[in-house]
Structures are given as structure tokens and as C-alpha cells.
Write an enzyme that holds these catalytic residues in place. Structure first.
Site, PDB file in Angstrom:
ATOM      1  N   ASP A 417       0.599  -1.088  -0.498  1.00  0.00           N
ATOM      2  CA  ASP A 417       0.209  -0.486  -0.083  1.00  0.00           C
ATOM      3  C   ASP A 417       0.705   0.952   0.219  1.00  0.00           C
ATOM      4  O   ASP A 417       1.632   1.778   1.299  1.00  0.00           O
ATOM      5  CB  ASP A 417      -1.085  -0.115   1.445  1.00  0.00           C
ATOM      6  CG  ASP A 417      -1.918   1.094   1.190  1.00  0.00           C
ATOM      7  OD1 ASP A 417      -2.083   2.345   0.469  1.00  0.00           O
ATOM      8  OD2 ASP A 417      -2.568   1.016   1.630  1.00  0.00           O
ATOM      9  N   HIS A 418       0.613   2.059  -1.040  1.00  0.00           N
ATOM     10  CA  HIS A 418       1.524   2.862  -1.383  1.00  0.00           C
ATOM     11  C   HIS A 418       1.455   4.388  -0.301  1.00  0.00           C
ATOM     12  O   HIS A 418       1.985   5.384  -0.302  1.00  0.00           O
ATOM     13  CB  HIS A 418       1.814   3.421  -2.446  1.00  0.00           C
ATOM     14  CG  HIS A 418       3.449   4.344  -2.759  1.00  0.00           C
ATOM     15  ND1 HIS A 418       4.242   4.979  -2.593  1.00  0.00           N
ATOM     16  CD2 HIS A 418       4.011   3.895  -4.331  1.00  0.00           C
ATOM     17  CE1 HIS A 418       4.824   5.368  -3.076  1.00  0.00           C
ATOM     18  NE2 HIS A 418       5.183   4.811  -4.402  1.00  0.00           N
ATOM     19  N   ARG A 419       0.130   4.253   0.607  1.00  0.00           N
ATOM     20  CA  ARG A 419       0.058   4.942   1.237  1.00  0.00           C
ATOM     21  C   ARG A 419       0.382   4.874   3.076  1.00  0.00           C
ATOM     22  O   ARG A 419       0.928   6.152   3.739  1.00  0.00           O
ATOM     23  CB  ARG A 419      -1.812   5.208   1.676  1.00  0.00           C
ATOM     24  CG  ARG A 419      -2.559   5.571   0.946  1.00  0.00           C
ATOM     25  CD  ARG A 419      -3.779   5.264   1.138  1.00  0.00           C
ATOM     26  NE  ARG A 419      -4.065   3.553   1.381  1.00  0.00           N
ATOM     27  CZ  ARG A 419      -5.001   3.064   1.241  1.00  0.00           C
ATOM     28  NH1 ARG A 419      -6.641   4.420   2.400  1.00  0.00           N
ATOM     29  NH2 ARG A 419      -5.709   2.314   1.826  1.00  0.00           N
ATOM     30  N   CYS A 421       3.956   3.690   2.794  1.00  0.00           N
ATOM     31  CA  CYS A 421       5.191   3.500   2.917  1.00  0.00           C
ATOM     32  C   CYS A 421       5.393   4.341   1.326  1.00  0.00           C
ATOM     33  O   CYS A 421       4.633   4.394   0.085  1.00  0.00           O
ATOM     34  CB  CYS A 421       6.647   2.854   3.489  1.00  0.00           C
ATOM     35  SG  CYS A 421       5.535   1.316   2.388  1.00  0.00           S
TER      36      CYS A 421
END
Length: 447
Positions: A417-419, A421
Site C-alpha cells: 500500500d503506497h499510502r 510507505c
């Protein structure tokens, strides 16, 4: 206070994430029986598992709400208990959990009121007395009927309105379905099986009032119900909410296989699987990069990093893809991990895991190499933030110390999940996992 006023009504408890109903398989008690606190009173089947439900009250059974084969919604009455004759409170009556006082109902076997999980084999429901069939002659027709006479109609035995609705939506004639429930009751599973049978492929025509798209000749109708619906809803939500990214790397797993062989030669009574070693490596990586052991709380606009690693293991079963969870996996030794993984995946395939063991994960390990594939871009198991996938281990040419050699190679993929890291953290985690696979001594040095 009268006995009637003091009766306790136990509601069907919360059966786990995404499950709002359960089908009664078999009652363990009858009206008039005396039950104790935490005694199993009914076996129910959900989309995820078959579980025993213990009752948090003690006393005498007054009412059983629902018959075998009936689907009950969560939060509706399941069983009514009255104090024993004389009005005295039975010993242990007040010992049920605080959760039950609050109405959560999380008291299923396996995560109930503090007692150990009971290991059992699923029993076939006791059959109710069914009407006697008509006498049949040697030609296969009822006595007194001519061979050309039509067979007398028999009404379909259906209790659940959900079963009737499912059949109606797919244009299925319930009189053509054989019920496997007690006394021949038609259950949801019977309808789903009938819809996938060859005869149903032609007979099951969607009701135009339902708004379904027309189907062509020979199309197979597969209802999106049960565990398939749970999986679909969960994966759809993951794709809607999580901006996911997948990165991957090829690694030389020769050293890992050699390490496993050495461990098993030293401890033949407690063999360690490759999956257990990969789980141990993941736990080491999550200790270094805890950002991946988290979830996004969208309502509170915050990221929650979990204190413990509740490791999910993707397992393909006859009921569909399940992800049983090993809670606080970081506390287990490698040998304990191996034993717990073997027992958990076996129970998942047998359908005997309680729903509590299928929720609450914080990171998932998916060994899709067992299907003979090299790589994948898997969907994150919502609400987790990352998933590590492992492909098959095969012989490939590999450069070792400047020389071409044949090594055991696999592909690792990390979907995150790019949110929670950026690429630096995700790449650092994947590189640590890859280095430990190639040089297991690094794992030993880190523990």
C-alpha cells in the site's frame, strides 16, 4: 421474579468479518435439556467454516430458535435458557465474558470464554423422520400405477427464504433439486450444486425481473454467493481503496534449501517446511520495516502500525481461497511456526477453522509457486498493507562468483500500500528477504 422473566436469550453471535448469517446444521441439545456455561449447543455453517457455538448461559433449554437447515441472521435469537427448577442461579452462571454482556457474542469455539479449542471431526446431521416412500414395483413405478403414468409430484422441502430467493433469481425449479439436509431439506449448498450441474445449465434461465443480462446456450451459471461472494467483496474493496504497487526480484534459493535439509537432518521429529523458513524471514523483515505491518484507518485519517505480527497464510481450499491467521507469529520459534503452519493449513482445507482464525491479519504470505507459476501481482488482503508472494523454485542458469551454474531460483514479489510507505521502505524489505533467502546466515545473525 418469575422464571419466565429471568430467561436468558442467547443471540446468534458475530461470526467474523463479512459474515452476517449462518445455517443451522445440527442442534446439540433439545428443549428441556440442562446446559452449562460454554457448552456447545449448536453446529452452524457459514460461508467460511463449520463451527460449534457454545452458550454463555447455564440452565434449562426453553426454546430452540430455528430448525436444522434454516439460515439465521446474526443478532437474532438462537436459544432461550431458563434457570433450573427452584430459581437458584446455577453455578458459573455469571462467568460468561464481558463481551457477551455487551452483546458482541464472540463466543465461538476456538475463541470463546477461555477454554481450549476442541478438535473434532464434522458429524453428519441427524436425519429427521421423512415420509415413507411409496411401494415400488420391479419396474420402478409405484404400486398400483401403470408404467406410463406420471410420477406423483413431491413438494420441495425448503425452510430458508434465502434458498428460495436464490433459486428464483436463477430460474431453478426447486422440485428438481435433491435436498441433503435433515429430512431432505434443500440447503443453499444444494441449490448452488444444482446450478452448476449440466441439467441446470439449460434450465436455469434468469428471471427478467431481476435485471440479469441474458445468457447464451451452454453458458454456465455460477451464483456469487457464500465464500465466493465474501472473496469477491473483499478483493473489490481492496482494489477500490488501496493504491497498491508490486515490486519483484529473482533470488537464488539454493542456500535456503540446503539450510532446510540441514535442519531436518538434525531434527527429524520436527521437520521444517520452506514456507516456515519464509515466514521466519518475513518476520525478520517486518521487525526492520514495521511500516509494512500496518493498516490505514481512513475514517480517522491515520496509519496504525500493529504491535504484533498476525501472519496470514493464503491457502487454496475446496471452499475457495482462505487466509488463516497466526496471531503474534513473532513469538513463535521456527519449529513452532512450522508446526502451526501445517496444522492451520490442514484445518483450513478441512473447513474446521473458526471464523476468528480467518480475520485480523496484518501481513500475508502467499506461496503461489505450488500452482507451478513463477510470478504474480496479487491483490492485498484488505485492510492489510502488504503481501509477499513466492513463485515456484526451479533450476535456472545463475552466475556464481563469475561462473555460470545451475541453481534453485525463485521469484519474490511484494505488493504494498503506497499510502503507508514509499519505494525505499518496500525495496528495503524485499531486499532483506531476498538476501536472507540467498544467505540464510544473515537471518541467523539478525535473530
Amino acid at each position: 421474579m418469575t422464571t419466565v422473566e429471568r430467561t436468558q436469550v442467547f443471540l446468534l453471535p458475530d461470526l467474523g468479518e463479512g459474515l452476517s448469517e449462518a445455517e443451522i446444521v445440527e442442534w446439540r441439545v433439545a428443549v428441556g435439556d440442562v446446559v452449562t456455561v460454554d457448552q456447545s449447543v449448536v453446529e452452524v455453517e457459514t460461508a467460511k467454516a463449520v463451527v460449534d457455538v457454545p452458550c454463555p448461559y447455564a440452565g434449562r433449554v426453553v426454546t430452540l430458535h430455528g430448525a436444522a437447515g434454516e439460515v439465521r441472521p446474526v443478532g437474532q435469537p438462537l436459544i432461550t435458557i431458563a434457570p433450573l427448577d427452584g430459581g437458584d442461579e446455577p453455578a458459573g452462571h455469571a462467568t460468561y465474558r464481558e463481551e457477551e454482556r455487551a452483546g458482541s457474542g464472540n463466543v465461538l469455539i476456538g475463541y470463546g470464554t477461555g477454554h481450549g479449542t476442541a478438535t473434532r471431526r464434522r458429524r453428519r446431521p441427524r436425519l429427521a423422520v421423512a415420509p415413507e416412500p411409496a411401494d415400488v414395483g420391479p419396474t420402478g413405478v409405484a404400486a398400483g400405477a401403470a408404467p406410463g403414468d406420471p410420477a406423483p409430484p413431491t413438494a420441495a422441502l425448503v425452510i430458508s427464504p434465502i434458498v428460495r430467493r436464490l433459486a428464483r433469481e436463477h430460474g431453478l425449479d426447486l422440485d428438481m433439486v435433491r435436498g441433503t439436509g435433515p429430512g431432505g431439506v434443500i440447503r443453499r449448498a444444494d441449490v448452488e450444486a444444482a446450478l452448476t450441474a449440466p441439467a441446470a445449465r439449460l434450465a436455469a434461465v434468469p428471471d427478467p425481473q431481476v435485471g440479469s443480462a441474458p445468457v447464451g446456450d451452454g453458458d454456465v451459471i455460477v451464483p456469487l454467493t457464500g465464500v465466493r461472494k465474501v472473496i469477491a467483496d473483499k478483493l473489490s474493496r481492496s482494489r477500490r481503496e488501496i493504491p497498491e504497487v508490486t515490486i519483484w526480484v529473482d533470488v537464488d534459493a539454493t542456500g535456503l534449501l540446503e539450510t532446510r535439509a540441514a535442519i531436518n537432518a538434525a531434527t527429524p521429529d520436527a521437520p521444517v517446511s520452506i514456507l516456515a523458513l519464509l515466514a521466519r524471514i518475513c518476520l525478520s523483515g517486518l521487525r526492520r520495516f514495521p511500516q509494512l505491518n500496518s493498516r490505514v484507518d481512513t475514517e480517522a485519517q491515520r496509519i496504525v502500525q500493529s504491535a504484533g505480527v498476525h501472519l496470514g497464510i493464503a491457502a487454496q481450499t475446496d471452499r475457495g481461497l482462505l487466509v488463516p491467521v497466526l496471531r503474534d507469529a513473532q513469538r513463535l520459534t521456527t519449529a513452532e511456526l512450522a508446526a502451526e503452519l501445517a496444522a492451520t493449513t490442514a484445518a483450513a482445507r478441512a473447513g474446521s477453522l473458526p471464523p476468528a482464525r480467518l480475520t485480523g491479519g496484518t501481513f500475508t504470505l502467499n506461496n503461489y509457486g505450488v500452482f507451478g507459476v513463477d510470478g504474480s501481482t496479487p491483490i492485498i488482503n484488505h485492510p492489510e498493507a502488504a503481501l509477499l508472494g513466492v513463485g515456484r523454485i526451479v533450476d535456472k542458469p545463475w552466475v556464481v562468483d563469475g561462473q555460470l551454474a545451475v541453481r534453485k531460483v525463485t521469484q519474490l514479489s511484494l505488493t504494498f500500500d503506497h499510502r503507508v510507505c514509499d519505494g525505499g521502505v518496500a525495496g528495503g524489505f524485499l531486499r532483506h528477504v531476498a538476501d536472507c533467502v540467498e544467505r540464510p546466515a544473515l537471518l541467523i545473525a539478525a535473530v
